[in-house]
Design a protein around this motif. Structure first.
Motif, PDB file in Angstrom:
ATOM      1  N   ALA A  37      34.258  47.983  37.712  1.00 29.35           N
ATOM      2  CA  ALA A  37      33.465  47.418  39.003  1.00 29.35           C
ATOM      3  C   ALA A  37      34.331  46.634  39.753  1.00 29.35           C
ATOM      4  O   ALA A  37      34.661  45.728  39.218  1.00 29.35           O
ATOM      5  CB  ALA A  37      32.075  46.840  38.213  1.00 29.35           C
ATOM      6  N   PRO A  38      34.539  47.250  40.891  1.00 32.81           N
ATOM      7  CA  PRO A  38      35.025  46.381  41.829  1.00 32.81           C
ATOM      8  C   PRO A  38      34.393  45.129  42.704  1.00 32.81           C
ATOM      9  O   PRO A  38      34.799  44.274  43.130  1.00 32.81           O
ATOM     10  CB  PRO A  38      35.620  47.087  43.004  1.00 32.81           C
ATOM     11  CG  PRO A  38      34.395  48.479  42.735  1.00 32.81           C
ATOM     12  CD  PRO A  38      34.075  48.565  41.418  1.00 32.81           C
ATOM     13  N   VAL A  39      32.961  45.289  42.392  1.00 31.59           N
ATOM     14  CA  VAL A  39      32.085  44.122  42.796  1.00 31.59           C
ATOM     15  C   VAL A  39      30.933  44.138  41.745  1.00 31.59           C
ATOM     16  O   VAL A  39      30.567  44.850  40.967  1.00 31.59           O
ATOM     17  CB  VAL A  39      31.214  44.624  44.169  1.00 31.59           C
ATOM     18  CG1 VAL A  39      32.483  44.524  45.424  1.00 31.59           C
ATOM     19  CG2 VAL A  39      30.552  45.922  44.379  1.00 31.59           C
ATOM     20  N   SER A  40      30.308  43.018  41.682  1.00 27.77           N
ATOM     21  CA  SER A  40      29.151  42.567  40.794  1.00 27.77           C
ATOM     22  C   SER A  40      27.856  43.318  41.546  1.00 27.77           C
ATOM     23  O   SER A  40      27.817  43.226  42.709  1.00 27.77           O
ATOM     24  CB  SER A  40      28.970  41.169  40.870  1.00 27.77           C
ATOM     25  OG  SER A  40      30.019  40.403  40.315  1.00 27.77           O
ATOM     26  N   ALA A  77      24.197  47.867  43.448  1.00 25.44           N
ATOM     27  CA  ALA A  77      23.487  46.995  44.645  1.00 25.44           C
ATOM     28  C   ALA A  77      24.275  45.939  44.350  1.00 25.44           C
ATOM     29  O   ALA A  77      23.973  45.112  43.386  1.00 25.44           O
ATOM     30  CB  ALA A  77      21.829  46.858  44.177  1.00 25.44           C
ATOM     31  N   ALA A  78      25.039  45.736  45.389  1.00 20.73           N
ATOM     32  CA  ALA A  78      26.047  44.336  45.336  1.00 20.73           C
ATOM     33  C   ALA A  78      25.078  43.172  45.602  1.00 20.73           C
ATOM     34  O   ALA A  78      24.380  42.875  46.178  1.00 20.73           O
ATOM     35  CB  ALA A  78      26.852  44.605  46.289  1.00 20.73           C
ATOM     36  N   HIS A  79      25.601  42.165  44.532  1.00 26.52           N
ATOM     37  CA  HIS A  79      24.997  40.962  44.499  1.00 26.52           C
ATOM     38  C   HIS A  79      25.914  39.950  45.329  1.00 26.52           C
ATOM     39  O   HIS A  79      25.022  38.944  46.138  1.00 26.52           O
ATOM     40  CB  HIS A  79      25.512  40.350  43.206  1.00 26.52           C
ATOM     41  CG  HIS A  79      24.397  40.793  41.947  1.00 26.52           C
ATOM     42  ND1 HIS A  79      23.128  41.343  42.164  1.00 26.52           N
ATOM     43  CD2 HIS A  79      24.682  40.936  40.674  1.00 26.52           C
ATOM     44  CE1 HIS A  79      22.732  41.514  41.066  1.00 26.52           C
ATOM     45  NE2 HIS A  79      23.474  41.425  40.206  1.00 26.52           N
ATOM     46  N   ASP A  80      27.128  39.940  45.825  1.00 24.78           N
ATOM     47  CA  ASP A  80      27.746  39.220  46.644  1.00 24.78           C
ATOM     48  C   ASP A  80      28.960  39.895  47.631  1.00 24.78           C
ATOM     49  O   ASP A  80      29.980  40.067  46.789  1.00 24.78           O
ATOM     50  CB  ASP A  80      28.505  38.116  45.694  1.00 24.78           C
ATOM     51  CG  ASP A  80      29.060  36.977  46.530  1.00 24.78           C
ATOM     52  OD1 ASP A  80      29.222  37.129  47.729  1.00 24.78           O
ATOM     53  OD2 ASP A  80      29.734  36.039  45.904  1.00 24.78           O
ATOM     54  N   GLU A  81      28.584  40.154  48.573  1.00 20.05           N
ATOM     55  CA  GLU A  81      29.597  41.394  49.426  1.00 20.05           C
ATOM     56  C   GLU A  81      30.716  40.352  49.933  1.00 20.05           C
ATOM     57  O   GLU A  81      31.732  41.282  50.097  1.00 20.05           O
ATOM     58  CB  GLU A  81      29.032  41.664  50.557  1.00 20.05           C
ATOM     59  CG  GLU A  81      27.669  42.768  50.422  1.00 20.05           C
ATOM     60  CD  GLU A  81      27.055  43.463  51.733  1.00 20.05           C
ATOM     61  OE1 GLU A  81      28.119  43.440  52.601  1.00 20.05           O
ATOM     62  OE2 GLU A  81      26.049  43.501  51.747  1.00 20.05           O
TER      63      GLU A  81
END
Length: 128
Positions: free
Chosen positions: A72-75, A106-110
């Protein structure tokens, strides 16, 4: 030389990500990655609703050459998978930036996007 859309961000582990205006991140693998893997035979998707941290293993791809973990690249929360890949994993080879996307988060922190590479930085990395 791989084709690298400039509107995407790239992970050192060869995933790409695009976050839309609603904070939904679409994730796939780069053209370089799909070429390295060869013809894809199957996908093992993450479970919907799973909360995942940036850098965590999300799923795996199996090709004629090997199996490869996808990170995953983002959380965020896994909210959608590309079900078309279950019957046609070769879509990843044919359209790595379009029909071959893997899953949505659904990203938590962009702001985590700032830790990823631009197309130019990724190109330098794969060029060695």
């Amino acid at each position: 030389m791989s084709v690298l859309p400039s509107h995407l961000k790239y992970a050192e582990t060869h995933e790409w990500v695009y976050i839309d205006e609603k904070g939904i991140a679409t994730v796939g693998i780069t053209d370089f990655a799909q070429e390295s893997l060869g013809e894809l035979m199957s996908v093992t998707f993450p479970e919907l609703g799973t909360d995942i941290a940036a850098g965590e293993e999300a799923m795996s791809l199996e090709s004629v050459k090997s199996a490869s973990d996808i990170f995953a690249p983002v959380s965020g929360e896994i909210i959608e998978i590309n079900e078309a890949l279950e019957d046609d994993p070769e879509l990843i080879n044919e359209e790595p930036y379009d029909g071959g996307w893997l899953f949505k988060i659904a990203a938590h922190d962009e702001s985590e996007l700032e830790d990823l590479l631009s197309d130019e930085e990724y190109q330098k990395m794969i060029d060695g």
